[in-house]
Design a protein around this motif. Structure first.
Motif, PDB file in Angstrom:
ATOM      1  N   THR A   1       0.859  -1.185   0.000  1.00  0.00           N
ATOM      2  CA  THR A   1       0.000   0.000   0.000  1.00  0.00           C
ATOM      3  C   THR A   1       0.891   1.228   0.000  1.00  0.00           C
ATOM      4  O   THR A   1       2.066   1.155   0.340  1.00  0.00           O
ATOM      5  CB  THR A   1      -0.920   0.064   1.240  1.00  0.00           C
ATOM      6  N   PRO A   2       0.340   2.381  -0.348  1.00  0.00           N
ATOM      7  CA  PRO A   2       1.146   3.597  -0.328  1.00  0.00           C
ATOM      8  C   PRO A   2       1.574   3.987   1.088  1.00  0.00           C
ATOM      9  O   PRO A   2       2.539   4.711   1.269  1.00  0.00           O
ATOM     10  CB  PRO A   2       0.224   4.662  -0.917  1.00  0.00           C
ATOM     11  N   ARG A   3       0.871   3.496   2.089  1.00  0.00           N
ATOM     12  CA  ARG A   3       1.228   3.824   3.471  1.00  0.00           C
ATOM     13  C   ARG A   3       2.336   2.898   3.944  1.00  0.00           C
ATOM     14  O   ARG A   3       2.325   1.708   3.642  1.00  0.00           O
ATOM     15  CB  ARG A   3       0.028   3.638   4.390  1.00  0.00           C
ATOM     16  N   ASP A   4       3.261   3.430   4.699  1.00  0.00           N
ATOM     17  CA  ASP A   4       4.323   2.589   5.236  1.00  0.00           C
ATOM     18  C   ASP A   4       3.879   1.861   6.494  1.00  0.00           C
ATOM     19  O   ASP A   4       4.200   0.705   6.702  1.00  0.00           O
ATOM     20  CB  ASP A   4       5.567   3.429   5.563  1.00  0.00           C
ATOM     21  N   GLU A   5       3.153   2.592   7.335  1.00  0.00           N
ATOM     22  CA  GLU A   5       2.785   2.023   8.621  1.00  0.00           C
ATOM     23  C   GLU A   5       1.493   2.663   9.128  1.00  0.00           C
ATOM     24  O   GLU A   5       1.245   3.842   8.924  1.00  0.00           O
ATOM     25  CB  GLU A   5       3.902   2.273   9.632  1.00  0.00           C
ATOM     26  N   LEU A   6       0.697   1.852   9.798  1.00  0.00           N
ATOM     27  CA  LEU A   6      -0.471   2.368  10.495  1.00  0.00           C
ATOM     28  C   LEU A   6      -0.065   2.680  11.927  1.00  0.00           C
ATOM     29  O   LEU A   6       0.688   1.919  12.536  1.00  0.00           O
ATOM     30  CB  LEU A   6      -1.599   1.332  10.512  1.00  0.00           C
ATOM     31  N   PRO A   7      -0.574   3.759  12.499  1.00  0.00           N
ATOM     32  CA  PRO A   7      -0.248   4.069  13.891  1.00  0.00           C
ATOM     33  C   PRO A   7      -1.020   3.143  14.835  1.00  0.00           C
ATOM     34  O   PRO A   7      -1.849   2.340  14.395  1.00  0.00           O
ATOM     35  CB  PRO A   7      -0.741   5.515  14.039  1.00  0.00           C
ATOM     36  N   ASP A   8      -0.761   3.269  16.132  1.00  0.00           N
ATOM     37  CA  ASP A   8      -1.579   2.574  17.118  1.00  0.00           C
ATOM     38  C   ASP A   8      -3.024   2.992  16.881  1.00  0.00           C
ATOM     39  O   ASP A   8      -3.316   4.175  16.726  1.00  0.00           O
ATOM     40  CB  ASP A   8      -1.179   2.973  18.534  1.00  0.00           C
ATOM     41  N   LEU A   9      -3.919   2.018  16.844  1.00  0.00           N
ATOM     42  CA  LEU A   9      -5.329   2.299  16.616  1.00  0.00           C
ATOM     43  C   LEU A   9      -6.167   1.643  17.706  1.00  0.00           C
ATOM     44  O   LEU A   9      -5.809   0.581  18.220  1.00  0.00           O
ATOM     45  CB  LEU A   9      -5.768   1.797  15.248  1.00  0.00           C
ATOM     46  N   TYR A  10      -7.280   2.298  18.035  1.00  0.00           N
ATOM     47  CA  TYR A  10      -8.157   1.824  19.100  1.00  0.00           C
ATOM     48  C   TYR A  10      -9.587   1.774  18.600  1.00  0.00           C
ATOM     49  O   TYR A  10     -10.029   2.661  17.877  1.00  0.00           O
ATOM     50  CB  TYR A  10      -8.084   2.767  20.305  1.00  0.00           C
ATOM     51  N   LEU A  11     -10.308   0.753  19.004  1.00  0.00           N
ATOM     52  CA  LEU A  11     -11.736   0.653  18.755  1.00  0.00           C
ATOM     53  C   LEU A  11     -12.453   0.905  20.068  1.00  0.00           C
ATOM     54  O   LEU A  11     -12.019   0.417  21.110  1.00  0.00           O
ATOM     55  CB  LEU A  11     -12.114  -0.744  18.263  1.00  0.00           C
ATOM     56  N   ASP A  12     -13.526   1.647  20.005  1.00  0.00           N
ATOM     57  CA  ASP A  12     -14.394   1.877  21.157  1.00  0.00           C
ATOM     58  C   ASP A  12     -15.692   1.149  20.826  1.00  0.00           C
ATOM     59  O   ASP A  12     -16.445   1.569  19.953  1.00  0.00           O
ATOM     60  CB  ASP A  12     -14.632   3.375  21.353  1.00  0.00           C
ATOM     61  N   PHE A  13     -15.947   0.031  21.507  1.00  0.00           N
ATOM     62  CA  PHE A  13     -17.089  -0.806  21.181  1.00  0.00           C
ATOM     63  C   PHE A  13     -18.434  -0.133  21.447  1.00  0.00           C
ATOM     64  O   PHE A  13     -19.464  -0.640  21.037  1.00  0.00           O
ATOM     65  CB  PHE A  13     -17.014  -2.130  21.937  1.00  0.00           C
ATOM     66  N   LYS A  14     -18.424   1.002  22.131  1.00  0.00           N
ATOM     67  CA  LYS A  14     -19.665   1.761  22.302  1.00  0.00           C
ATOM     68  C   LYS A  14     -19.926   2.675  21.106  1.00  0.00           C
ATOM     69  O   LYS A  14     -20.986   3.273  21.004  1.00  0.00           O
ATOM     70  CB  LYS A  14     -19.618   2.610  23.580  1.00  0.00           C
ATOM     71  N   LYS A  15     -18.974   2.807  20.227  1.00  0.00           N
ATOM     72  CA  LYS A  15     -19.088   3.691  19.063  1.00  0.00           C
ATOM     73  C   LYS A  15     -19.159   2.849  17.786  1.00  0.00           C
ATOM     74  O   LYS A  15     -18.211   2.745  17.021  1.00  0.00           O
ATOM     75  CB  LYS A  15     -17.901   4.661  18.992  1.00  0.00           C
ATOM     76  N   VAL A  16     -20.289   2.214  17.595  1.00  0.00           N
ATOM     77  CA  VAL A  16     -20.503   1.401  16.395  1.00  0.00           C
ATOM     78  C   VAL A  16     -21.660   1.975  15.592  1.00  0.00           C
ATOM     79  O   VAL A  16     -22.478   2.736  16.118  1.00  0.00           O
ATOM     80  CB  VAL A  16     -20.783  -0.080  16.752  1.00  0.00           C
ATOM     81  N   LEU A  17     -21.712   1.618  14.341  1.00  0.00           N
ATOM     82  CA  LEU A  17     -22.819   2.029  13.493  1.00  0.00           C
ATOM     83  C   LEU A  17     -23.058   0.947  12.463  1.00  0.00           C
ATOM     84  O   LEU A  17     -22.216   0.072  12.253  1.00  0.00           O
ATOM     85  CB  LEU A  17     -22.533   3.377  12.829  1.00  0.00           C
ATOM     86  N   SER A  18     -24.202   1.010  11.839  1.00  0.00           N
ATOM     87  CA  SER A  18     -24.472   0.070  10.755  1.00  0.00           C
ATOM     88  C   SER A  18     -24.872   0.864   9.520  1.00  0.00           C
ATOM     89  O   SER A  18     -25.485   1.924   9.618  1.00  0.00           O
ATOM     90  CB  SER A  18     -25.566  -0.919  11.150  1.00  0.00           C
ATOM     91  N   LEU A  19     -24.472   0.336   8.388  1.00  0.00           N
ATOM     92  CA  LEU A  19     -24.823   0.941   7.106  1.00  0.00           C
ATOM     93  C   LEU A  19     -25.642  -0.064   6.311  1.00  0.00           C
ATOM     94  O   LEU A  19     -25.366  -1.267   6.368  1.00  0.00           O
ATOM     95  CB  LEU A  19     -23.564   1.287   6.305  1.00  0.00           C
TER      96      LEU A  19
END
Length: 141
Positions: free
Chosen positions: A80-98
């Motif tokens: 991919t054009p990106r070299d690295e992804l930073p530390d990432l966090y998921l907040d399970f209270k912040k979900v949505l559906s499409l």
């Protein structure tokens, strides 16, 4: 964002919509899913203000010991054009559906870009933690 809907359901839906369109008669088809569940990703700077200062919660979050959050450490991305992804966090209270058709529409070239795929053992751990959080029994404080 990261897709939280089970991949087997998404595969059945995709095949029903695009490879076997003659048998798909509408939204009531047994293999179609109406919405795809997504969870937003946050960087350190975005998630840290949500955690009370001076508490041990941040350590618990970064070590995946807090049931509400999931932490992905920084990782290099291949092809991919990106070299690295930073530390990432998921907040399970912040979900949505499409709606599933809207998500498919966004996947056209120039739309939503897939950045990475979570490898199997990590994906299973993430999904287990997510659905465990969703299935908890809420008690009044």
């Amino acid at each position: 964002m990261i897709v939280m809907s089970p991949d087997c359901d998404l595969e059945w839906d995709f095949k029903a919509r695009f490879q076997d369109q003659a048998s798909v008669t509408g939204a009531d088809h047994h293999k179609l899913i109406l919405h795809v569940l997504l969870c937003d990703l946050y960087t350190d700077d975005e998630i840290r203000p949500r955690v009370p200062q001076g508490s041990r919660n941040w350590t618990r979050i970064t070590q995946n010991q807090d049931e509400r959050y999931h932490h992905f450490p920084a990782a290099s991305i291949v092809a991919t054009p990106r070299d690295e992804l930073p530390d990432l966090y998921l907040d399970f209270k912040k979900v949505l559906s499409l709606p599933t058709p809207k998500l498919y529409e966004s996947l056209i070239p120039g739309g939503v870009e897939r950045v990475a795929i979570v490898p199997s053992p990590y994906l299973y751990h993430l999904i287990h933690r997510f659905y465990s959080f969703l299935s908890r029994i809420g008690l009044p404080e």
